[in-house]
Scaffold this motif. Structure first.
Motif, PDB file in Angstrom:
ATOM      1  N   PRO A   1       0.616  -1.209   0.061  1.00 35.43           N
ATOM      2  CA  PRO A   1      -0.113  -0.024   0.136  1.00 35.43           C
ATOM      3  C   PRO A   1       0.860   1.302  -0.100  1.00 35.43           C
ATOM      4  CG  PRO A   1      -0.672  -1.512   1.765  1.00 35.43           C
ATOM      5  CD  PRO A   1       0.790  -1.923   1.056  1.00 35.43           C
ATOM      6  N   GLY A   2       2.036   1.015   0.226  1.00 32.66           N
ATOM      7  CA  GLY A   2       2.948   2.145   0.557  1.00 32.66           C
ATOM      8  C   GLY A   2       3.601   2.340   1.647  1.00 32.66           C
ATOM      9  N   VAL A   3       4.702   3.050   1.717  1.00 33.57           N
ATOM     10  CA  VAL A   3       5.519   3.165   3.021  1.00 33.57           C
ATOM     11  C   VAL A   3       4.354   3.852   4.124  1.00 33.57           C
ATOM     12  CG1 VAL A   3       7.776   2.950   2.098  1.00 33.57           C
ATOM     13  CG2 VAL A   3       7.045   5.239   2.700  1.00 33.57           C
ATOM     14  N   PRO A   4       4.391   3.506   5.515  1.00 34.35           N
ATOM     15  CA  PRO A   4       3.510   4.094   6.286  1.00 34.35           C
ATOM     16  C   PRO A   4       3.823   5.709   6.589  1.00 34.35           C
ATOM     17  CG  PRO A   4       4.268   2.072   7.284  1.00 34.35           C
ATOM     18  CD  PRO A   4       5.092   2.320   5.733  1.00 34.35           C
ATOM     19  N   GLU A   5       5.173   6.058   6.355  1.00 35.00           N
ATOM     20  CA  GLU A   5       5.367   7.495   6.435  1.00 35.00           C
ATOM     21  C   GLU A   5       4.607   8.312   5.417  1.00 35.00           C
ATOM     22  OE1 GLU A   5       8.900   5.299   8.142  1.00 35.00           O
ATOM     23  OE2 GLU A   5       7.615   4.949   6.679  1.00 35.00           O
ATOM     24  N   LEU A   6       4.716   7.692   4.133  1.00 33.85           N
ATOM     25  CA  LEU A   6       4.091   8.547   3.273  1.00 33.85           C
ATOM     26  C   LEU A   6       2.469   8.515   3.158  1.00 33.85           C
ATOM     27  CD1 LEU A   6       4.019  10.105   0.536  1.00 33.85           C
ATOM     28  CD2 LEU A   6       4.521   8.184  -0.862  1.00 33.85           C
ATOM     29  N   ARG A   7       2.013   7.196   3.507  1.00 35.16           N
ATOM     30  CA  ARG A   7       0.522   7.386   3.391  1.00 35.16           C
ATOM     31  C   ARG A   7      -0.008   8.282   4.744  1.00 35.16           C
ATOM     32  NH1 ARG A   7      -0.538   2.219   5.360  1.00 35.16           N
ATOM     33  NH2 ARG A   7       1.560   1.377   5.099  1.00 35.16           N
ATOM     34  N   THR A   8       0.974   8.304   5.950  1.00 39.85           N
ATOM     35  CA  THR A   8       0.454   9.256   6.973  1.00 39.85           C
ATOM     36  C   THR A   8       0.610  10.673   6.517  1.00 39.85           C
ATOM     37  OG1 THR A   8       1.288   7.711   8.669  1.00 39.85           O
ATOM     38  CG2 THR A   8       1.333   9.971   9.266  1.00 39.85           C
ATOM     39  N   ALA A   9       1.709  11.086   5.761  1.00 37.30           N
ATOM     40  CA  ALA A   9       1.805  12.403   5.171  1.00 37.30           C
ATOM     41  C   ALA A   9       0.784  12.691   4.461  1.00 37.30           C
ATOM     42  CB  ALA A   9       3.171  12.480   4.290  1.00 37.30           C
ATOM     43  N   ILE A  10       0.329  11.751   3.425  1.00 33.16           N
ATOM     44  CA  ILE A  10      -0.987  12.183   2.621  1.00 33.16           C
ATOM     45  C   ILE A  10      -2.349  12.380   3.199  1.00 33.16           C
ATOM     46  CG2 ILE A  10      -2.354  11.072   0.776  1.00 33.16           C
ATOM     47  CD1 ILE A  10       0.141   9.317  -0.157  1.00 33.16           C
ATOM     48  N   ALA A  11      -2.446  11.435   4.265  1.00 32.14           N
ATOM     49  CA  ALA A  11      -3.734  11.727   5.216  1.00 32.14           C
ATOM     50  C   ALA A  11      -3.629  12.995   5.700  1.00 32.14           C
ATOM     51  CB  ALA A  11      -3.803  10.639   6.054  1.00 32.14           C
ATOM     52  N   ALA A  12      -2.224  13.495   6.377  1.00 30.50           N
ATOM     53  CA  ALA A  12      -2.278  14.840   6.799  1.00 30.50           C
ATOM     54  C   ALA A  12      -2.434  15.889   5.989  1.00 30.50           C
ATOM     55  CB  ALA A  12      -0.727  14.770   7.713  1.00 30.50           C
ATOM     56  N   HIS A  13      -1.859  15.746   4.744  1.00 32.83           N
ATOM     57  CA  HIS A  13      -2.021  16.726   3.622  1.00 32.83           C
ATOM     58  C   HIS A  13      -3.461  17.001   3.437  1.00 32.83           C
ATOM     59  CE1 HIS A  13      -2.589  17.891  -0.745  1.00 32.83           C
ATOM     60  NE2 HIS A  13      -1.582  18.620  -0.293  1.00 32.83           N
ATOM     61  N   GLN A  14      -4.099  16.043   3.201  1.00 29.92           N
ATOM     62  CA  GLN A  14      -5.688  16.197   2.857  1.00 29.92           C
ATOM     63  C   GLN A  14      -6.519  16.614   4.144  1.00 29.92           C
ATOM     64  OE1 GLN A  14      -4.945  15.708  -0.224  1.00 29.92           O
ATOM     65  NE2 GLN A  14      -7.074  14.741  -0.565  1.00 29.92           N
ATOM     66  N   GLN A  15      -5.955  16.334   5.302  1.00 28.72           N
ATOM     67  CA  GLN A  15      -6.551  17.009   6.515  1.00 28.72           C
ATOM     68  C   GLN A  15      -6.402  18.373   6.761  1.00 28.72           C
ATOM     69  OE1 GLN A  15      -8.759  15.490   9.087  1.00 28.72           O
ATOM     70  NE2 GLN A  15      -9.263  17.574   9.268  1.00 28.72           N
ATOM     71  N   ARG A  16      -5.292  18.669   6.240  1.00 29.65           N
ATOM     72  CA  ARG A  16      -4.713  20.234   6.648  1.00 29.65           C
ATOM     73  C   ARG A  16      -5.345  21.045   5.417  1.00 29.65           C
ATOM     74  NH1 ARG A  16       0.282  19.097   6.034  1.00 29.65           N
ATOM     75  NH2 ARG A  16       0.693  20.103   4.188  1.00 29.65           N
ATOM     76  N   ARG A  17      -5.232  20.578   4.412  1.00 30.17           N
ATOM     77  CA  ARG A  17      -5.637  21.402   3.057  1.00 30.17           C
ATOM     78  C   ARG A  17      -7.071  21.655   3.273  1.00 30.17           C
ATOM     79  NH1 ARG A  17      -1.015  24.551   0.911  1.00 30.17           N
ATOM     80  NH2 ARG A  17      -2.653  24.797  -0.708  1.00 30.17           N
ATOM     81  N   TYR A  18      -7.642  20.523   3.251  1.00 28.38           N
ATOM     82  CA  TYR A  18      -9.220  20.304   2.855  1.00 28.38           C
ATOM     83  C   TYR A  18     -10.337  19.992   3.854  1.00 28.38           C
ATOM     84  CZ  TYR A  18      -6.493  20.227  -1.647  1.00 28.38           C
ATOM     85  OH  TYR A  18      -5.511  20.690  -2.471  1.00 28.38           O
ATOM     86  N   GLY A  19      -9.301  19.582   4.978  1.00 28.77           N
ATOM     87  CA  GLY A  19     -10.476  19.067   6.014  1.00 28.77           C
ATOM     88  C   GLY A  19     -11.042  17.717   5.930  1.00 28.77           C
ATOM     89  N   LEU A  20     -10.227  16.702   5.077  1.00 35.57           N
ATOM     90  CA  LEU A  20     -10.722  15.486   4.864  1.00 35.57           C
ATOM     91  C   LEU A  20     -10.007  14.401   5.520  1.00 35.57           C
ATOM     92  CD1 LEU A  20     -11.003  15.665   0.665  1.00 35.57           C
ATOM     93  CD2 LEU A  20     -12.764  15.348   2.280  1.00 35.57           C
TER      94      LEU A  20
END
Length: 396
Positions: free
Chosen positions: A72-91
């Motif tokens: 599924p991808g390295v955990p660090e990147l998956r966590t960073a993607i989720a944080a990006h979506q939350q920070r930028r868009y509230g998702l």
């Protein structure tokens, strides 16, 4: 000697018979042969942030990602993607169940369509479209149904009535791209709300390509479809590091969606590349955590480059359509006395030492795209200024 089967059946799968060498390969080869400035294919001519490149070097040296990374991808990147979506868009996305790393957005598109579309399903896509959309729909056995963005008041617009009329009982999903390549259109909140309402009403899945999410200009706003009512549970959102951080060769993309949708897409993706870009995944994780100042400076720089090229194209005699997002400008060649974008682009290197792309390759309705030509402005300022100078010869 040509290879043949006993039945003389063509070697290429019939679903792919319409797809030959891409126009990008043809025009890039033409640029090399003629020594022209290549404003055709959309890749930057400089690398992205030094600290991100060094993060990749550090991962390589530390042995992170040199072997197969997790599927599924390295955990660090998956966590960073989720944080990006939350920070930028509230998702809010669960990095373990709702994020999938892919070999660029192109694989994400292919895996999503292969997973979600069956033979006979219709896929409604905005035309003109990125060329891999058509190929991916064909490989899945689906039927593409284009809805054409048309010029109106200096920009390309979506006809919402035409979109609604395109949906039939056979429609499986909507394939949406905003900011839109190649037209530079950014769908408004009102337009996307109408798209969302249609998807909910007709119970459609939506695959949304948002790789240019950080490249919106002037008063334009990027609104992720998944933020709209009823869309979180039916939308597969695709993102990419290549366009945002100018490392297109790293091929790091991602999907965010519900666990059920991610599981479906992963089922197809695992038999495409399985995994890719191990060390680069760690670097992109650090890139996504860069401060907002990086994203704003990147956007301002691209907007400045857009303005340089747009001014040069206007002075050369093109009709230049508004570019609210992406790093492409679409032009109309009819003011130059031309009507055939293919012929124009094939002659442009000899006439002006510049390479562009005919938009007709992005259309099912080739005649609708015939007079339109796309230029990329993701190049160094000096290169764009030189291209503008060369193009002025067309006006003379």
């Amino acid at each position: 000697m040509a290879a043949m089967t006993s039945s003389e059946r063509p070697l290429l799968n019939r679903r792919l018979a319409e797809f030959g060498t891409t126009i990008f390969a043809e025009m890039s080869a033409l640029a090399l042969r003629t020594g022209s400035i290549n404003l055709g294919q959309g890749f930057p001519d400089t690398d992205g942030p030094e600290e991100v490149r060094e993060a990749a070097v550090r991962a390589l040296r530390e042995g992170r990602g040199n072997q197969y990374p997790p599927g599924p991808g390295v955990p660090e990147l998956r966590t960073a993607i989720a944080a990006h979506q939350q920070r930028r868009y509230g998702l809010s996305y669960d990095p373990d169940a709702e994020v999938l790393v892919t070999a660029g957005a192109t694989e994400a598109i292919a895996a999503a369509l292969l997973a979600l579309v069956e033979p006979g399903d219709e896929v409604v896509a905005l035309e003109p479209y990125y060329d891999s959309y058509a190929a991916s729909i064909a490989m899945a056995g689906g039927t593409r149904v284009p809805v054409t963005l048309r010029p109106d008041a200096g920009a390309f617009r979506l006809d919402l009535d035409e979109l609604r009329a395109a949906v039939t009982p056979r429609t499986r999903l909507l394939l949406v791209n905003t900011p839109h390549n190649p037209t530079g259109t950014v769908l408004t909140r009102a337009e996307l709300t109408a798209v969302a309402e249609l998807a909910v009403e007709r119970d459609l899945l939506v695959v949304t390509d948002e790789v240019y999410e950080h490249l919106v200009y002037d008063e334009a706003e990027h609104v992720p479809l998944a933020t709209l009512p009823g869309m979180r549970e039916r939308t597969v959102t695709i993102g990419s590091a290549g366009k945002t951080f100018s490392f297109t060769g790293w091929k790091v993309g991602w999907v965010t969606a519900t666990p059920e949708l991610v599981t479906a897409v992963r089922s197809a993706k695992q038999f495409l590349t399985y995994v890719a870009s191990g060390p680069f995944q760690y670097a992109v994780a650090e890139a996504l955590a860069l401060p907002d100042a990086y994203f704003e400076a990147f956007r301002r720089d691209m907007q400045t480059k857009r303005d340089i090229l747009a001014a040069g194209l206007t002075e050369a005699g093109f009709q230049v359509y508004d570019t609210a997002g992406t790093y492409f400008i679409t032009t109309d060649i009819r003011p130059l006395g031309e009507t055939d974008g293919f012929a124009f682009c094939r002659s442009l290197p000899e006439r002006a030492g510049v390479v562009a792309i005919p938009n007709a390759v992005f259309y099912d309705h080739r005649e609708a795209g015939a007079p339109f030509v796309r230029f990329a402005f993701c190049k160094r300022t000096g290169v764009l200024e030189e291209a503008a100078t060369r193009l002025k010869t067309l006006a003379g």
